[in-house]
Design an enzyme around this catalytic site. Structure first.
Site, PDB file in Angstrom:
ATOM      1  N   ASN A  10     -33.470-112.183 -41.610  1.00  0.00           N
ATOM      2  CA  ASN A  10     -34.215-110.972 -41.239  1.00  0.00           C
ATOM      3  C   ASN A  10     -35.668-111.082 -41.645  1.00  0.00           C
ATOM      4  O   ASN A  10     -36.003-111.764 -42.618  1.00  0.00           O
ATOM      5  CB  ASN A  10     -33.633-109.736 -41.946  1.00  0.00           C
ATOM      6  CG  ASN A  10     -32.321-109.289 -41.335  1.00  0.00           C
ATOM      7  OD1 ASN A  10     -32.001-109.623 -40.197  1.00  0.00           O
ATOM      8  ND2 ASN A  10     -31.569-108.529 -42.105  1.00  0.00           N
ATOM      9  N   ALA A  41     -30.001-115.488 -45.370  1.00  0.00           N
ATOM     10  CA  ALA A  41     -31.162-116.279 -45.802  1.00  0.00           C
ATOM     11  C   ALA A  41     -31.271-116.253 -47.323  1.00  0.00           C
ATOM     12  O   ALA A  41     -31.518-117.292 -47.960  1.00  0.00           O
ATOM     13  CB  ALA A  41     -32.435-115.718 -45.165  1.00  0.00           C
ATOM     14  N   ASN A  42     -31.079-115.081 -47.925  1.00  0.00           N
ATOM     15  CA  ASN A  42     -31.161-114.990 -49.391  1.00  0.00           C
ATOM     16  C   ASN A  42     -30.175-115.967 -50.048  1.00  0.00           C
ATOM     17  O   ASN A  42     -30.511-116.666 -51.009  1.00  0.00           O
ATOM     18  CB  ASN A  42     -30.825-113.581 -49.876  1.00  0.00           C
ATOM     19  CG  ASN A  42     -31.861-112.548 -49.464  1.00  0.00           C
ATOM     20  OD1 ASN A  42     -32.945-112.890 -49.027  1.00  0.00           O
ATOM     21  ND2 ASN A  42     -31.510-111.280 -49.596  1.00  0.00           N
ATOM     22  N   ASN A 179     -19.290-106.154 -54.665  1.00  0.00           N
ATOM     23  CA  ASN A 179     -19.812-105.380 -55.782  1.00  0.00           C
ATOM     24  C   ASN A 179     -18.818-104.252 -56.061  1.00  0.00           C
ATOM     25  O   ASN A 179     -17.777-104.142 -55.399  1.00  0.00           O
ATOM     26  CB  ASN A 179     -21.266-104.920 -55.541  1.00  0.00           C
ATOM     27  CG  ASN A 179     -21.385-103.867 -54.455  1.00  0.00           C
ATOM     28  OD1 ASN A 179     -20.394-103.234 -54.067  1.00  0.00           O
ATOM     29  ND2 ASN A 179     -22.590-103.684 -53.949  1.00  0.00           N
ATOM     30  N   THR A 205     -18.888-107.834 -58.888  1.00  0.00           N
ATOM     31  CA  THR A 205     -20.101-107.693 -59.703  1.00  0.00           C
ATOM     32  C   THR A 205     -20.329-106.220 -60.020  1.00  0.00           C
ATOM     33  O   THR A 205     -20.015-105.335 -59.217  1.00  0.00           O
ATOM     34  CB  THR A 205     -21.333-108.289 -58.988  1.00  0.00           C
ATOM     35  OG1 THR A 205     -21.551-107.587 -57.765  1.00  0.00           O
ATOM     36  CG2 THR A 205     -21.153-109.768 -58.716  1.00  0.00           C
ATOM     37  N   GLY A 207     -23.388-104.845 -61.395  1.00  0.00           N
ATOM     38  CA  GLY A 207     -24.797-104.581 -61.698  1.00  0.00           C
ATOM     39  C   GLY A 207     -25.129-104.943 -63.138  1.00  0.00           C
ATOM     40  O   GLY A 207     -24.780-106.030 -63.614  1.00  0.00           O
ATOM     41  N   GLY A 210     -22.551-106.588 -65.568  1.00  0.00           N
ATOM     42  CA  GLY A 210     -21.985-107.938 -65.460  1.00  0.00           C
ATOM     43  C   GLY A 210     -21.030-108.099 -64.308  1.00  0.00           C
ATOM     44  O   GLY A 210     -21.288-107.629 -63.204  1.00  0.00           O
ATOM     45  N   THR A 233     -33.068-105.629 -55.452  1.00  0.00           N
ATOM     46  CA  THR A 233     -32.860-106.263 -54.139  1.00  0.00           C
ATOM     47  C   THR A 233     -32.520-107.743 -54.336  1.00  0.00           C
ATOM     48  O   THR A 233     -33.215-108.448 -55.059  1.00  0.00           O
ATOM     49  CB  THR A 233     -34.152-106.193 -53.279  1.00  0.00           C
ATOM     50  OG1 THR A 233     -34.627-104.869 -53.305  1.00  0.00           O
ATOM     51  CG2 THR A 233     -33.899-106.640 -51.855  1.00  0.00           C
ATOM     52  N   ASP A 237     -27.013-111.371 -53.854  1.00  0.00           N
ATOM     53  CA  ASP A 237     -27.160-112.583 -53.030  1.00  0.00           C
ATOM     54  C   ASP A 237     -27.524-113.784 -53.906  1.00  0.00           C
ATOM     55  O   ASP A 237     -27.025-114.901 -53.704  1.00  0.00           O
ATOM     56  CB  ASP A 237     -28.256-112.384 -51.977  1.00  0.00           C
ATOM     57  CG  ASP A 237     -27.965-111.203 -51.053  1.00  0.00           C
ATOM     58  OD1 ASP A 237     -26.796-110.787 -50.970  1.00  0.00           O
ATOM     59  OD2 ASP A 237     -28.917-110.703 -50.425  1.00  0.00           O
TER      60      ASP A 237
END
Ligand code: ADP
Length: 288
Positions: A10, A41-42, A179, A205, A207, A210, A233, A237
Site C-alpha cells: 500500500n 510489505a511491512n 492479536n 500478541t 501489545g 507481550g 503502527t 507486522d
C-alpha cells in the site's frame, strides 16, 4: 531458507488534522507524508531486516513503481511483484491531535493476484521454505493450498480480521499469528480458544503485555519490553516478520519470540511503517 510472502503493498498517505473531518466538512491538514505500507510489505521488510531472504508475491499499479523499488532497496526480492492495470492499494489516513485516526483503504492491485503467478513464484520452493500470507490480498486460499502441496511451512497473520478468511485456511496452517482482539473474534466465530485450534503453533500478541505461544497443549507467556511508545503502527507486522526470519535461521520459538519482542518494542518508539522497521544489528544491541 526463503520466506515467500503473498502480501499487500500500500501507499500510505498520512494527513495530520486538528480533528477528524465530519460529513460534508472540508478540512486543511497541517502536515502530509507519503510512505510504504500494507501488512504484506511491512512483513517482507521486517523479515528481510531480520536477515531472511524474502520473496514478495504481490501486485501494484503503475503509480506504485517507487514502492516496488523501495522494497527492492530494502533487500526484498521483487521479481514477482506484477504491475497491474489497477491503481496501487492505498490508505488515506487522517490522524488528529489526540492520535485518533480514521482510514480509507482502497485495495486496488492487491486484489488482482492470480493463482498462476503464485505457482510461478513458488517455482522451486520446498520443505525448507516458509509461506506467509495475511488478509489484504485475494487468492489467499489458492496460495496456501499451493504452498501446502509443495511442502512449505505455512504461516498466516489474521489481519485485518475476518472470520471467514481464517476459517478458509485454518486446517492448512502450521503457524497462526493473532492479536488479542483477533483471537477473541476467532474464538467467537469458531467456538475454539487458541489452545484448541487445529494449528501446531499459535501466537497471540498482547501489545505492551507481550505475547502467548500455544504449542502442543501448552502455553508459554512472554513479557514485552518497557519502552516509551509513540506509534504502534506496524508492531504486529514487525513481530511476525522477525519471528519467521528467526525460525528460518534455525532458532527455536522462544529465541525467535525474544528477538521479535525486541524488534517490535523498538518499532513502537518510532513514527511510520515499513520505512522505519529496525535492522537486525540494531535489534541485537537493544537491551531495554
Ligand atoms: P498488532 O500490531 O498486530 O495489534 P500488538 O499490538 O499485539 O500487535 O503488538 C505486537 C507485539 O509488539 C507485542 O507482542 C509486543 O512484543 C510488541 N509491542 C506492541 N506494543 C508495545 C509496547 N507499547 N511496548 C513494547 N512492546 C510492544
Amino acid at each position: 531458507m526463503t520466506i515467500y510472502n503473498l502480501g499487500s503493498i500500500n501507499i500510505d498517505l498520512v494527513y495530520r488534522v486538528p480533528h477528524l473531518p465530519g460529513p460534508g466538512e472540508t478540512l486543511a491538514s497541517t502536515s502530509f507524508s507519503k510512505g510504504l505500507g500494507g501488512k504484506g510489505a511491512n512483513m517482507s521488510v521486517a523479515s528481510t531486516r531480520a536477515g531472511a531472504t524474502c520473496v514478495h508475491i504481490g501486485a501494484i499499479g503503475d503509480d506504485g513503481i517507487w514502492a516496488k523499488d523501495r522494497l527492492q532497496s530494502y533487500g526484498v526480492e521483487t521479481a514477482f511483484i506484477r504491475v497491474s492495470d489497477l491503481a496501487t492499494g492505498n490508505a488515506i489516513i487522517a490522524v488528529d491531535d489526540a492520535a485518533e485516526n480514521s482510514i480509507i483503504l482502497y485495495p486496488g492491485a492487491n486484489q488482482a493476484l492470480t493463482e498462476d503467478e503464485i505457482l510461478v513464484a513458488l517455482g522451486t520452493a520446498g520443505a525448507s521454505d516458509i509461506f506467509l500470507t495475511q488478509n489484504e490480498t485475494n487468492a489467499q486460499v489458492e496460495g496456501v493450498k499451493l504452498a501446502k502441496d509443495k511442502g512449505l511451512r505455512v504461516a498466516y497473520a489474521a489481519a485485518p480480521f475476518e472470520a471467514k478468511a481464517v476459517e478458509a485456511v485454518l486446517d492448512q496452517l502450521d503457524l497462526l499469528f493473532l492479536n488479542e482482539v483477533e483471537a477473541q473474534q476467532l474464538q467467537e466465530a469458531t467456538g475454539l480458544s487458541p489452545e484448541n485450534l487445529p494449528v501446531l503453533d499459535v501466537i497471540v500478541t498482547l501489545g505492551a503485555r507481550g505475547c502467548r505461544w500455544y504449542h502442543g497443549g501448552q502455553v508459554l507467556e512472554f513479557d514485552a519490553h518497557r519502552v516509551e511508545a509513540v506509534d504502534t503502527t506496524g508492531a504486529g507486522d514487525t513481530f511476525t516478520g522477525y519471528v519467521l526470519a528467526a525460525l528460518d535461521r534455525g532458532m527455536n520459538m522462544p529465541e525467535a519470540i525474544d528477538l521479535a519482542s525486541r524488534a517490535s518494542a523498538l518499532m513502537v518508539t518510532r513514527l511510520g511503517a515499513a520505512d522505519v522497521i529496525p535492522p537486525l544489528a540494531e535489534v541485537e544491541k537493544f537491551h531495554p
